[in-house]
Design an enzyme around this catalytic site. Structure first.
Site, PDB file in Angstrom:
ATOM      1  N   ASN A   8       0.852  -1.187   0.000  1.00 27.87           N
ATOM      2  CA  ASN A   8       0.000   0.000   0.000  1.00 27.87           C
ATOM      3  C   ASN A   8       0.894   1.245   0.000  1.00 27.87           C
ATOM      4  O   ASN A   8       1.690   1.437   0.932  1.00 27.87           O
ATOM      5  CB  ASN A   8      -0.899  -0.046   1.253  1.00 27.87           C
ATOM      6  CG  ASN A   8      -1.817   1.147   1.343  1.00 27.87           C
ATOM      7  OD1 ASN A   8      -1.388   2.278   1.109  1.00 27.87           O
ATOM      8  ND2 ASN A   8      -3.055   0.940   1.704  1.00 27.87           N
ATOM      9  N   ASP A  10      -0.128   4.491  -0.172  1.00 27.57           N
ATOM     10  CA  ASP A  10      -0.834   5.740   0.178  1.00 27.57           C
ATOM     11  C   ASP A  10       0.083   6.783   0.796  1.00 27.57           C
ATOM     12  O   ASP A  10      -0.046   7.980   0.528  1.00 27.57           O
ATOM     13  CB  ASP A  10      -1.930   5.463   1.228  1.00 27.57           C
ATOM     14  CG  ASP A  10      -3.105   4.707   0.665  1.00 27.57           C
ATOM     15  OD1 ASP A  10      -3.196   4.563  -0.563  1.00 27.57           O
ATOM     16  OD2 ASP A  10      -3.926   4.242   1.470  1.00 27.57           O
ATOM     17  N   HIS A  11       0.996   6.311   1.671  1.00 27.06           N
ATOM     18  CA  HIS A  11       1.745   7.290   2.460  1.00 27.06           C
ATOM     19  C   HIS A  11       2.911   7.923   1.711  1.00 27.06           C
ATOM     20  O   HIS A  11       3.510   8.880   2.204  1.00 27.06           O
ATOM     21  CB  HIS A  11       2.125   6.699   3.810  1.00 27.06           C
ATOM     22  CG  HIS A  11       0.882   6.369   4.576  1.00 27.06           C
ATOM     23  ND1 HIS A  11      -0.049   7.334   4.897  1.00 27.06           N
ATOM     24  CD2 HIS A  11       0.358   5.194   5.001  1.00 27.06           C
ATOM     25  CE1 HIS A  11      -1.067   6.763   5.512  1.00 27.06           C
ATOM     26  NE2 HIS A  11      -0.849   5.462   5.587  1.00 27.06           N
ATOM     27  N   HIS A  44      -5.661   3.709  -1.638  1.00 29.12           N
ATOM     28  CA  HIS A  44      -6.980   4.049  -1.085  1.00 29.12           C
ATOM     29  C   HIS A  44      -7.347   5.451  -1.554  1.00 29.12           C
ATOM     30  O   HIS A  44      -6.702   6.427  -1.170  1.00 29.12           O
ATOM     31  CB  HIS A  44      -6.902   3.978   0.448  1.00 29.12           C
ATOM     32  CG  HIS A  44      -8.210   4.195   1.139  1.00 29.12           C
ATOM     33  ND1 HIS A  44      -8.351   4.044   2.503  1.00 29.12           N
ATOM     34  CD2 HIS A  44      -9.437   4.540   0.690  1.00 29.12           C
ATOM     35  CE1 HIS A  44      -9.613   4.293   2.849  1.00 29.12           C
ATOM     36  NE2 HIS A  44     -10.282   4.613   1.762  1.00 29.12           N
ATOM     37  N   ARG A  46      -9.509   8.161  -0.946  1.00 33.26           N
ATOM     38  CA  ARG A  46     -10.438   8.609   0.100  1.00 33.26           C
ATOM     39  C   ARG A  46     -11.273   9.765  -0.414  1.00 33.26           C
ATOM     40  O   ARG A  46     -10.836  10.546  -1.260  1.00 33.26           O
ATOM     41  CB  ARG A  46      -9.661   9.040   1.347  1.00 33.26           C
ATOM     42  CG  ARG A  46      -8.888   7.921   2.014  1.00 33.26           C
ATOM     43  CD  ARG A  46      -8.269   8.397   3.308  1.00 33.26           C
ATOM     44  NE  ARG A  46      -9.286   8.602   4.316  1.00 33.26           N
ATOM     45  CZ  ARG A  46      -9.552   7.736   5.309  1.00 33.26           C
ATOM     46  NH1 ARG A  46      -8.852   6.641   5.441  1.00 33.26           N
ATOM     47  NH2 ARG A  46     -10.501   7.983   6.174  1.00 33.26           N
ATOM     48  N   ARG A  50      -7.013  12.960   0.866  1.00 34.28           N
ATOM     49  CA  ARG A  50      -5.886  13.426   1.697  1.00 34.28           C
ATOM     50  C   ARG A  50      -4.544  12.883   1.224  1.00 34.28           C
ATOM     51  O   ARG A  50      -3.513  13.438   1.521  1.00 34.28           O
ATOM     52  CB  ARG A  50      -6.117  13.076   3.159  1.00 34.28           C
ATOM     53  CG  ARG A  50      -6.003  11.612   3.446  1.00 34.28           C
ATOM     54  CD  ARG A  50      -6.103  11.333   4.926  1.00 34.28           C
ATOM     55  NE  ARG A  50      -7.474  11.517   5.401  1.00 34.28           N
ATOM     56  CZ  ARG A  50      -7.952  10.900   6.473  1.00 34.28           C
ATOM     57  NH1 ARG A  50      -7.172  10.114   7.183  1.00 34.28           N
ATOM     58  NH2 ARG A  50      -9.195  11.073   6.849  1.00 34.28           N
ATOM     59  N   GLU A  74      -8.658   0.424  -2.777  1.00 35.83           N
ATOM     60  CA  GLU A  74      -9.442   0.465  -1.533  1.00 35.83           C
ATOM     61  C   GLU A  74     -10.342   1.669  -1.594  1.00 35.83           C
ATOM     62  O   GLU A  74      -9.900   2.752  -2.008  1.00 35.83           O
ATOM     63  CB  GLU A  74      -8.481   0.723  -0.379  1.00 35.83           C
ATOM     64  CG  GLU A  74      -8.176  -0.427   0.469  1.00 35.83           C
ATOM     65  CD  GLU A  74      -7.261   0.067   1.578  1.00 35.83           C
ATOM     66  OE1 GLU A  74      -7.574   1.077   2.227  1.00 35.83           O
ATOM     67  OE2 GLU A  74      -6.229  -0.571   1.748  1.00 35.83           O
ATOM     68  N   THR A 105      -8.336   3.863   8.415  1.00 36.80           N
ATOM     69  CA  THR A 105      -9.534   3.017   8.536  1.00 36.80           C
ATOM     70  C   THR A 105      -9.506   2.358   9.919  1.00 36.80           C
ATOM     71  O   THR A 105      -8.527   1.712  10.281  1.00 36.80           O
ATOM     72  CB  THR A 105      -9.524   1.936   7.435  1.00 36.80           C
ATOM     73  OG1 THR A 105      -9.111   2.553   6.219  1.00 36.80           O
ATOM     74  CG2 THR A 105     -10.878   1.322   7.264  1.00 36.80           C
ATOM     75  N   GLU A 159     -11.065  -9.239   3.531  1.00 38.38           N
ATOM     76  CA  GLU A 159      -9.790  -8.794   4.087  1.00 38.38           C
ATOM     77  C   GLU A 159     -10.018  -8.601   5.585  1.00 38.38           C
ATOM     78  O   GLU A 159     -10.783  -7.720   6.007  1.00 38.38           O
ATOM     79  CB  GLU A 159      -9.295  -7.496   3.437  1.00 38.38           C
ATOM     80  CG  GLU A 159      -7.941  -7.087   4.044  1.00 38.38           C
ATOM     81  CD  GLU A 159      -7.228  -6.001   3.266  1.00 38.38           C
ATOM     82  OE1 GLU A 159      -7.237  -6.033   2.012  1.00 38.38           O
ATOM     83  OE2 GLU A 159      -6.667  -5.104   3.927  1.00 38.38           O
ATOM     84  N   HIS A 200      -3.784  -4.228   7.719  1.00 37.63           N
ATOM     85  CA  HIS A 200      -3.827  -3.101   8.645  1.00 37.63           C
ATOM     86  C   HIS A 200      -2.846  -3.250   9.796  1.00 37.63           C
ATOM     87  O   HIS A 200      -2.915  -4.200  10.564  1.00 37.63           O
ATOM     88  CB  HIS A 200      -5.222  -2.811   9.207  1.00 37.63           C
ATOM     89  CG  HIS A 200      -5.428  -1.336   9.362  1.00 37.63           C
ATOM     90  ND1 HIS A 200      -4.950  -0.639  10.431  1.00 37.63           N
ATOM     91  CD2 HIS A 200      -5.990  -0.425   8.538  1.00 37.63           C
ATOM     92  CE1 HIS A 200      -5.235   0.628  10.282  1.00 37.63           C
ATOM     93  NE2 HIS A 200      -5.858   0.793   9.129  1.00 37.63           N
ATOM     94  N   GLY A 222       1.158  -1.250   4.378  1.00 33.11           N
ATOM     95  CA  GLY A 222       1.580   0.045   3.857  1.00 33.11           C
ATOM     96  C   GLY A 222       2.397   0.883   4.805  1.00 33.11           C
ATOM     97  O   GLY A 222       3.577   1.132   4.585  1.00 33.11           O
ATOM     98  N   HIS A 223       1.772   1.333   5.894  1.00 33.21           N
ATOM     99  CA  HIS A 223       2.371   2.372   6.733  1.00 33.21           C
ATOM    100  C   HIS A 223       3.771   1.992   7.209  1.00 33.21           C
ATOM    101  O   HIS A 223       4.709   2.778   7.115  1.00 33.21           O
ATOM    102  CB  HIS A 223       1.436   2.669   7.918  1.00 33.21           C
ATOM    103  CG  HIS A 223       1.866   3.835   8.733  1.00 33.21           C
ATOM    104  ND1 HIS A 223       2.519   3.698   9.935  1.00 33.21           N
ATOM    105  CD2 HIS A 223       1.769   5.162   8.501  1.00 33.21           C
ATOM    106  CE1 HIS A 223       2.785   4.892  10.422  1.00 33.21           C
ATOM    107  NE2 HIS A 223       2.335   5.799   9.577  1.00 33.21           N
TER     108      HIS A 223
HETATM  109  N1  PXP Z   1      -5.989  -2.794   4.273  1.00 29.70           N
HETATM  110  C1  PXP Z   1      -6.941  -1.853   4.467  1.00 29.70           C
HETATM  111  C2  PXP Z   1      -8.343  -2.208   4.171  1.00 29.70           C
HETATM  112  C3  PXP Z   1      -6.585  -0.553   4.887  1.00 29.70           C
HETATM  113  O1  PXP Z   1      -7.543   0.375   5.082  1.00 29.70           O
HETATM  114  C4  PXP Z   1      -5.232  -0.241   5.070  1.00 29.70           C
HETATM  115  C5  PXP Z   1      -4.841   1.150   5.431  1.00 29.70           C
HETATM  116  O2  PXP Z   1      -5.028   1.981   4.329  1.00 29.70           O
HETATM  117  C6  PXP Z   1      -4.292  -1.258   4.862  1.00 29.70           C
HETATM  118  C7  PXP Z   1      -4.703  -2.528   4.481  1.00 29.70           C
HETATM  119  C8  PXP Z   1      -2.823  -1.012   5.077  1.00 29.70           C
HETATM  120  O3  PXP Z   1      -2.665  -0.733   6.434  1.00 29.70           O
HETATM  121  P1  PXP Z   1      -1.278  -0.165   6.962  1.00 29.70           P
HETATM  122  O4  PXP Z   1      -1.000   1.066   6.180  1.00 29.70           O
HETATM  123  O5  PXP Z   1      -1.546   0.084   8.406  1.00 29.70           O
HETATM  124  O6  PXP Z   1      -0.257  -1.236   6.723  1.00 29.70           O
END
Ligand code: PXP
Length: 250
Positions: A8, A10-11, A44, A46, A50, A74, A105, A159, A200, A222-223
């Site tokens: 992921n 996103d960040h 994701h 959103r 953001r 997502e 989330t 998931e 997550h 991701g994070h």
């Molecule tokens: N799966 C879902 C459904 C999520 O909402 C997220 C966060 O965007 C992730 C996986 C990845 O989570 P993390 O960034 O905490 O690893």
């Protein structure tokens, strides 16, 4: 069987949006991830935009297609986002609950709530009717009652929300109850012939007990990957996950 790693990114976009510059590039992040063992890219979109922007969806999808890997989009079930998904044709969609005030989330879809169930049912129908061969996963708690409701929907995978598990792991608390809950959820999901995915809050360490118990076929992370990439580089971190996952492939 190969255990799939969804990265992921996103960040990477969070960092970019923080300054309003056009770096760091999500396209480059997708390339580095795919070149180092990611099986798919997760983003994701959103409602508040953001991090990931509408144009990122198209750009990242071009990259995943070039590498012959799926894009996992997502998203919440807001009609505007559903329309963008339809225009973007991702291979996978993960439906999640979305609140504007939350940092991330915060939990799975509450399918025991009738209005949520109907909204998700409508979103699944619309997405399946308009995106050829799309596969849908539902982000859910490992709760038997919620899973029973989910199986009434036109989707392909669950998931499982691992956020609470991951927090307990980081705090050094007992994770046994979570491993038991996940094992019971897996049994139901596999019996329903759906994919059993997880995501997550996971780290290179907290994913290991889940791999050891062979609980999930796909992880979206991701994070922690992006945070660790500050020190090690994205490619190196993704490769570490790939190598760990490969130890558990059968
Ligand atoms: N799966 C879902 C459904 C999520 O909402 C997220 C966060 O965007 C992730 C996986 C990845 O989570 P993390 O960034 O905490 O690893």
């Amino acid at each position: 069987m190969t255990i799939r790693l969804g990265v992921n990114i996103d960040h990477v976009a969070t960092l970019r949006q923080q300054r309003g510059e056009d770096y760091p590039s999500v396209v480059e992040a997708a390339v580095h991830s795919l070149q180092n063992g990611a099986d798919q890219i997760t983003i994701h979109l959103r409602e508040d935009r953001r991090h990931i922007q509408d144009t990122d969806v198209e750009a990242v999808h071009l990259v995943t297609k070039r590498y012959g890997k799926p894009l996992n989009l997502e998203m919440g079930s807001h009609p505007e986002i559903v329309e963008i998904a339809i225009a973007s044709n991702p291979e996978w969609i993960c439906l999640v609950p979305e609140k504007r005030q939350e940092k991330t989330t915060e939990g799975g879809l509450d399918l025991l709530d009738d209005s949520t169930f109907i909204r998700i049912e409508e979103a699944c129908q619309k997405l399946k009717a308009n995106i050829k061969d799309v596969k849908i996963s539902l982000f859910l708690e490992a709760n038997p009652k919620i899973l029973e409701k989910a199986f009434m929907l036109n989707a392909d995978a669950v998931e499982v929300h691992t956020g609470e598990y991951a927090k307990k792991f980081l705090n050094g608390e007992d994770i046994t109850p979570y491993l038991q809950k996940f094992a019971a959820a897996k049994e139901m999901i596999v019996a329903n012939k759906w994919g059993c995915h997880a995501g997550h809050g996971l780290t290179l360490e907290s994913v290991e007990p889940l791999l050891e118990k062979n609980l999930f076929v796909e992880y979206n992370i991701g994070h922690w990957i992006i945070a660790q990439a500050v020190f090690d580089g994205l490619g190196t971190v993704v490769k570490k996950f790939r190598d760990k996952f490969d130890q558990f492939n059968s």
